[in-house]
Design an enzyme around this catalytic site. Structure first.
Site, mmCIF file in Angstrom:
data_model
loop_
_atom_site.group_PDB
_atom_site.id
_atom_site.type_symbol
_atom_site.label_atom_id
_atom_site.label_comp_id
_atom_site.label_asym_id
_atom_site.label_seq_id
_atom_site.Cartn_x
_atom_site.Cartn_y
_atom_site.Cartn_z
ATOM 1 N N HIS A 39 -38.479 -13.867 12.825
ATOM 2 C CA HIS A 39 -38.689 -15.311 12.433
ATOM 3 C C HIS A 39 -39.816 -15.367 11.790
ATOM 4 O O HIS A 39 -39.856 -15.899 10.419
ATOM 5 C CB HIS A 39 -39.042 -16.109 13.586
ATOM 6 C CG HIS A 39 -39.733 -17.474 13.232
ATOM 7 N ND1 HIS A 39 -40.680 -17.918 13.003
ATOM 8 C CD2 HIS A 39 -38.863 -18.553 13.100
ATOM 9 C CE1 HIS A 39 -40.918 -18.953 12.496
ATOM 10 N NE2 HIS A 39 -39.687 -19.584 12.736
ATOM 11 N N ARG A 98 -45.986 -13.913 12.403
ATOM 12 C CA ARG A 98 -46.471 -14.608 13.426
ATOM 13 C C ARG A 98 -45.791 -14.558 14.616
ATOM 14 O O ARG A 98 -46.247 -14.600 15.829
ATOM 15 C CB ARG A 98 -46.549 -16.204 13.149
ATOM 16 C CG ARG A 98 -47.264 -16.794 12.000
ATOM 17 C CD ARG A 98 -47.141 -18.186 11.750
ATOM 18 N NE ARG A 98 -46.142 -18.544 10.747
ATOM 19 C CZ ARG A 98 -45.166 -19.266 11.033
ATOM 20 N NH1 ARG A 98 -45.102 -20.069 12.226
ATOM 21 N NH2 ARG A 98 -44.243 -19.697 10.054
ATOM 22 N N HIS A 104 -38.705 -14.921 7.248
ATOM 23 C CA HIS A 104 -39.436 -15.850 6.763
ATOM 24 C C HIS A 104 -40.937 -15.344 6.474
ATOM 25 O O HIS A 104 -41.483 -14.394 7.170
ATOM 26 C CB HIS A 104 -40.010 -17.031 7.635
ATOM 27 C CG HIS A 104 -38.799 -18.095 8.037
ATOM 28 N ND1 HIS A 104 -38.870 -18.544 9.531
ATOM 29 C CD2 HIS A 104 -37.947 -18.403 7.396
ATOM 30 C CE1 HIS A 104 -37.798 -19.290 9.396
ATOM 31 N NE2 HIS A 104 -36.977 -19.590 8.289
ATOM 32 N N GLU A 141 -44.650 -18.200 3.736
ATOM 33 C CA GLU A 141 -44.230 -19.599 3.554
ATOM 34 C C GLU A 141 -45.514 -20.493 3.416
ATOM 35 O O GLU A 141 -45.612 -21.321 2.520
ATOM 36 C CB GLU A 141 -43.196 -20.321 4.550
ATOM 37 C CG GLU A 141 -42.737 -21.750 3.888
ATOM 38 C CD GLU A 141 -41.864 -22.256 5.047
ATOM 39 O OE1 GLU A 141 -41.450 -21.674 5.948
ATOM 40 O OE2 GLU A 141 -41.410 -23.464 4.589
ATOM 41 N N HIS A 155 -38.326 -17.595 1.386
ATOM 42 C CA HIS A 155 -39.428 -18.313 0.803
ATOM 43 C C HIS A 155 -40.290 -17.366 -0.082
ATOM 44 O O HIS A 155 -40.439 -17.571 -1.285
ATOM 45 C CB HIS A 155 -40.400 -18.869 1.664
ATOM 46 C CG HIS A 155 -39.633 -20.164 2.560
ATOM 47 N ND1 HIS A 155 -38.839 -21.018 1.991
ATOM 48 C CD2 HIS A 155 -39.492 -19.894 3.731
ATOM 49 C CE1 HIS A 155 -38.313 -21.458 3.085
ATOM 50 N NE2 HIS A 155 -38.849 -21.050 4.368
ATOM 51 N N ASP A 175 -31.890 -24.710 3.886
ATOM 52 C CA ASP A 175 -32.925 -24.191 4.983
ATOM 53 C C ASP A 175 -33.051 -25.585 5.687
ATOM 54 O O ASP A 175 -32.296 -25.797 6.688
ATOM 55 C CB ASP A 175 -34.294 -24.179 4.225
ATOM 56 C CG ASP A 175 -35.403 -23.670 5.250
ATOM 57 O OD1 ASP A 175 -35.071 -23.705 6.472
ATOM 58 O OD2 ASP A 175 -36.601 -23.649 4.842
HETATM 59 ZN ZN LIG Z 1 -36.169 -21.408 7.633
#
Ligand SMILES: [Zn+2]
Length: 444
Positions: free
Chosen positions: A202, A205, A229, A232, A266, A317
């Site tokens: 993901h 984090r 990701h 971002e 991103h 997205d």
């Molecule tokens: Zn996303």
């Protein structure tokens, strides 16, 4: 089964060719004949400009339910996320299937023939696995089949709320508790003709650093795509520096996550060294410009990333809109606003991101071009609509990218099957109604 298509105008990667006949067998292109001034007898006629099918490289299907409702009030990515979580709380395998079927049908109407579904709502609320621990992923795979498009299910490892923080109440259903348990569950998922299985982290984090390599290895063993990701938000960079003393990109590099089968989604707030690490490793970049502007993320350094060797793909997205042509031009137009100069990408380069490179990022290297051996996936854009009329056909690519919208998609063909004919979905009879019902079922 053999079938011949006659393309009034065809985008052949570098230029528009008038009058092209494309032979197909069992859903693949077997021959491409230029100089076909008139349709061969019995050919399916595709009037307009036919492109290879469009690849939507980054999707969260359930975000379709947020459209409009998240535009009231002010805030940031983080306040938007609270509304998004409230919708995620209400998903079941059935409601998720209905919503994804409708959203993927909307994608087909927009000329999208393959979607990369970044999927992390795995378990029942509270984190209890369903009887089939992959019930939610299976709902998405079935939804894509029902809507007639290809899917790469990017099954997403999501274990923590932040660095050293257990998942919050909303995130419990995303978590498999450990990356090993995630890998075990994903290993049960089976590929199908229309479905490939990939992996996702993901974000830095959401997966502790000492478990990143487990996900990377799972993808490596299967030669599967791996998405993440990446940077971002500036807050993610700051938290990563505080805990690990490095940027998220450096952390991914350290744990073997970067590489040619990996795509950073991103890639917005990067240092010069990050850009070199991403480009130098052949890691791709998926830009989602309509979401990035909607969530006030910022403008990622796509030009620099590409120059350093990172292939570009595009995704809708959060589905603020579903329109890959808009994503393509937004990438260029954002750069124009920032640099106050024009022409960072040609229409051909933008189409490449929306087709061949997008498919490659999703593990469909055999899609995204009109050439023998490729999957027979086509998107035909009308050149006689109110938006596109008057353009020179030889500038059809420029017209498609800079003037057309999803509403100008006339035909979508996936594996030699007409999923959208003359602007109407052939499998989901009333897509607006399907969307309305599916979204309504998720309202509080
Ligand atoms: Zn996303």
């Amino acid at each position: 089964m053999t079938r011949t298509y006659w393309l009034e105008h065809a985008w052949l990667g570098t230029h528009v060719e008038p009058g092209v006949a494309v032979d197909t067998k069992d859903g693949r292109i077997t021959a491409v004949h230029q100089d076909a001034d008139t349709p061969p007898p019995g050919a399916e006629i595709l009037r307009g400009l036919t492109l290879p099918g469009l690849a939507n490289a980054h999707s969260h299907a359930f975000h379709r339910a947020l459209r409009g409702t998240v535009q009231v009030g002010s805030g940031t990515f983080w306040t938007w996320r609270e509304i998004m979580y409230a919708t995620a709380d209400r998903l079941t395998p059935d409601t998720y299937h209905a919503l994804a079927r409708a959203a993927y049908a909307e994608m087909a109407l927009a000329g999208i023939t393959a979607v990369g579904e970044f999927h992390y709502v795995h378990h029942a609320p509270g984190g209890t696995p369903y009887a089939d621990p992959n019930a939610m992923g299976e709902a998405l795979i079935a939804a894509a089949a029902d809507a007639g498009i290809r899917i790469t299910l990017l099954d997403t490892c999501y274990l923590s709320a932040g660095f050293g923080q257990p998942p919050n109440t909303h995130q419990l259903r995303f978590s498999d508790r450990t990356a090993e348990a995630w890998a075990e569950r994903c290993s049960v998922l089976k590929e199908r003709d229309h479905a490939r299985i990939g992996a996702a982290i993901h974000s830095v984090r959401a997966v502790p650093a000492d478990q990143l390599a487990t996900v990377a290895q799972w993808a490596e063993e299967r030669r599967a795509p791996l998405h993440v990701h990446l940077s971002e938000q500036i807050a993610e960079n700051d938290a990563c520096r505080d805990v690990h003393g490095c940027t998220p990109t450096q952390l991914l590099a350290l744990h073997g996550v970067l590489g040619p089968r990996t795509t950073g989604v991103h890639n917005t707030h990067l240092t010069a060294e990050d850009i070199s690490l991403i480009g130098g490793s052949g890691t791709g970049t998926c830009m989602c410009p309509t979401t990035e502007r909607d969530l006030a993320d910022g403008i990622g350094p796509a030009v620099a990333l590409q120059n350093e060797g990172s292939p570009l793909s595009l995704g809708s997205d959060s589905h603020a809109v579903i329109d890959l042509l808009e994503e393509a031009r937004a990438m260029e137009l954002n750069e124009r606003l920032r640099s106050r100069t024009r022409g960072h990408w040609t229409a051909a380069a933008l189409l490449r991101a929306a087709t061949a490179d997008g498919h490659a990022a999703l593990g469909w290297a055999d899609a995204g071009s009109l050439e023998p051996g490729a999957l027979a996936d086509f998107t035909t854009i009308a050149l006689d609509s109110v938006r596109t009329a008057g353009a020179l056909p030889r500038l059809g690519a420029e017209t498609a990218v800079f003037a057309a919208t999803a509403a100008d998609v006339r035909h979508t063909v996936v594996g030699g099957r007409h999923v959208v004919r003359d602007g109407a979905h052939t499998l989901v009879p009333d897509v607006p109604q399907a969307l309305a019902q599916a979204v309504d079922a998720l309202r509080a």
